[in-house]
Design an enzyme around this catalytic site. Structure first.
Site, PDB file in Angstrom:
ATOM      1  N   PRO A 361       0.807  -1.232   0.000  1.00 24.95           N
ATOM      2  CG  PRO A 361      -0.725  -1.487   1.756  1.00 24.95           C
ATOM      3  CD  PRO A 361       0.479  -2.110   1.140  1.00 24.95           C
ATOM      4  CG  ASP A 408      -4.134  -8.651  -7.471  1.00 22.76           C
ATOM      5  OD1 ASP A 408      -4.343  -7.465  -7.137  1.00 22.76           O
ATOM      6  OD2 ASP A 408      -3.827  -9.533  -6.655  1.00 22.76           O
TER       7      ASP A 408
END
EC number: 3.1.13.4
Length: 556
Positions: A361, A408
């Site tokens: 992230p 993804d």
């Protein structure tokens, strides 16, 4: 893949001191906030109003005369610390196993002979106090071993019966009917991150029993998911090299598929033994519907190096990640269009791409640049293909080849990555670039080249749309720490439309059955698969030999 190291847990301060608010303070509207509660005084039963205090993080009800704890205890989902020591408990409610926030559970000095195996579900528990209970010898033996708490909990989780018996079906959602006027081609596309064995660890997925994390068990569920969907095109991420050849390709060849696979770039750098376990991306297609024309691998670290333009962040942040994408150029077999009508004259090509972006992230810049690099490479592939295969026009127009992009993206729907794909571009000062100095090299990926004017944004030349509408799936990745949409199927909206989709698993079912996260004995990956049915318009007649001598206007 989303996994964070467990944060350090600090138990409550044993020297608890209380201050009582004065009447004056209360009258002046002073707010009190307390997240800990202590109840003492040889209490025999607990008031039901206790279960309304859902904000509690610590509950001290030790040193009382409690003989039972009601199942309602599980209505306090935020408890991190629960002390039940020195009571007269003979049994515990199974619901205690739903209190997965617990780090410390003290049951010392009670009358417990057995423990509910549901306690095994407390995967974040660091301290379990059991001393001074008449427990069976085999439980005590395990508990007294080094790291005994963890061993005992794992033993319980591994031997806990799995309920419910099966999963509810995911619904098929029809969005529109097939075009009856034109002979279109209809095909299905699946996108699925299968969670490779190397990442399926108890450190990341402590809520899943070890037997259900085991690859030999999970691979059956994964193959079942793939064969049940029976898609015409299958894009998989996190496929281990050895499993691609021995399991996926082997099984799918028998079902009429051919495939292409490439492992992450690190495969070149490791020993032959380790290479077997390097994961990558695979695309499979049914040979009765498609014919392979070309196959390509895009190594993001290579593209980053070639376009770094001396940018330090490009070299240090982007080039160091070894993610890859693959693409296959397919010819759509003509009889897919026929449907009782004369098949089209022109070859219809389609570019199917599959990628898995970096997971962390903290690296939104890297994900966005990897996506831009991928599209920029796909553009060159499409340009070369439309030039060499002399499709409908002599000029090499990449937009004449429709594209299906499965990925993804490790990025949520409000990310720069999804904005870039959906809107055809993104501002070069987008917050996801983290104000790092990429500007010089980003223009390399612009659709009209380095010198093209694109007023401060980086654009691409594909007109893409996500098959799944923003609110259709609440999540495609479902773990304890993270639940969100990070997997996508995009397609060229100029050539294709969506007829139907596989909808989400009933969210209420996951909640009602206390499913902490996936994988789960019934759900073999931490991702759910996506499945879309797409309709492709037939290729337009060649402009040099128009139908009936008329130049037809192009309706797209």
């Amino acid at each position: 893949l989303t996994g964070m190291p467990k944060e350090k847990y600090d138990p409550p301060d044993p020297r608890r001191c209380y201050t009582i608010m004065s009447a004056e303070e209360a009258a002046n509207g002073k707010k009190s906030y307390w997240a800990e509660l202590e109840i003492s005084g040889r209490v025999r039963s607990l008031s039901t109003s206790l279960w309304t205090l859902t904000h509690l993080t610590a509950l001290h009800i030790n040193d009382n005369n409690l003989t039972r704890i009601p199942p309602d205890i599980a209505k306090l989902p935020n408890l991190v610390y629960l002390n039940l020591s020195s009571n007269k408990l003979r049994s515990l409610p199974a619901e205690l196993g739903n209190m997965v926030s617990l780090r410390e559970l003290l049951l010392n000095n009670n009358l417990l002979r057995v423990l509910p195996y549901e306690l095994g579900r407390l995967f974040q528990l660091q301290t379990l106090g059991l001393k001074g209970n008449p427990l069976s010898q085999d439980i005590l033996n395990l508990y007294q071993e080094p790291d005994g708490t963890r061993k005992l909990l794992n033993y319980m989780l591994d031997n806990l019966a799995v309920h419910p018996e099966q999963l509810p079906q995911r619904p098929w959602i029809t969005l529109k009917e097939r075009d009856q006027m034109t002979p279109t081609a209809v095909f299905t596309v699946m996108c699925y991150n299968v969670l490779c064995d190397k990442y399926a660890t108890r450190q990341l997925y402590g809520y899943c029993p070890s037997w259900a994390l085991n690859w030999e068990y999970r691979k059956k569920g994964i193959m079942e998911e793939i064969t049940n969907c029976d898609a015409d095109i299958i894009s998989l991420q996190e496929v281990e090299t050895e499993q691609y050849y021995t399991l996926f390709l082997e099984t799918l060849k028998e079902r009429g598929y051919d495939g292409y696979f490439c492992p992450k770039s690190r495969a070149k750098l490791v020993s032959e033994q380790e290479r077997k376990h390097v994961d990558g991306c695979a695309v499979f297609f049914k040979t009765e519907k498609f014919t392979l024309v070309q196959k390509h691998t895009v190594e993001f670290n290579q593209v980053a190096m070639a376009n770094s333009e001396g940018s330090e962040v490009m070299l240090n942040r982007v080039m160091t990640k070894d993610n890859i994408g693959v693409a296959v150029l397919l010819e759509v077999n003509k009889d897919m269009f026929s449907d009782g009508v004369k098949p089209p004259q022109e070859r219809q090509l389609i570019l199917v791409a599959n990628a898995h972006m970096h997971w962390d992230p903290e690296y939104s810049d890297v994900k966005l640049i990897q996506t831009m690099m991928f599209l920029s490479e796909l553009k060159s592939i499409a340009e070369r293909a439309s030039g060499s295969v002399a499709t409908s026009s002599p000029t090499s127009d990449p937009s004449s080849i429709p594209i299906v992009l499965c990925a993804d993206l490790n990025s949520l729907p409000d990310s720069g990555v999804v904005e870039y794909l959906s809107n055809g571009g993104v501002a070069e000062n987008h917050k996801d670039f983290k104000e790092l100095r990429y500007n010089e090299c980003l223009t390399n990926f612009n659709c009209n080249g380095k010198n093209g004017n694109s007023d401060g944004s980086i654009t691409h030349s594909f007109q893409l749309k996500s098959a799944y509408d923003r609110n259709l799936m609440p999540y495609t990745n479902y773990t304890y720490d993270f639940k969100g949409v990070i997997d996508y199927i995009f397609f060229s909206k100029t050539h294709m439309s969506v007829l139907g989709l596989l909808g989400p698993l009933d969210s209420q079912w996951l909640i009602d059955n206390n499913i902490t996260g996936c994988p789960h004995p019934h759900i073999p990956s931490d991702h759910f698969s996506l499945l879309a049915q797409l309709e492709l318009q037939p290729p337009l007649p060649h402009p040099l030999n128009p139908l009936n001598g008329l130049h037809l206007p192009v309706h797209r």
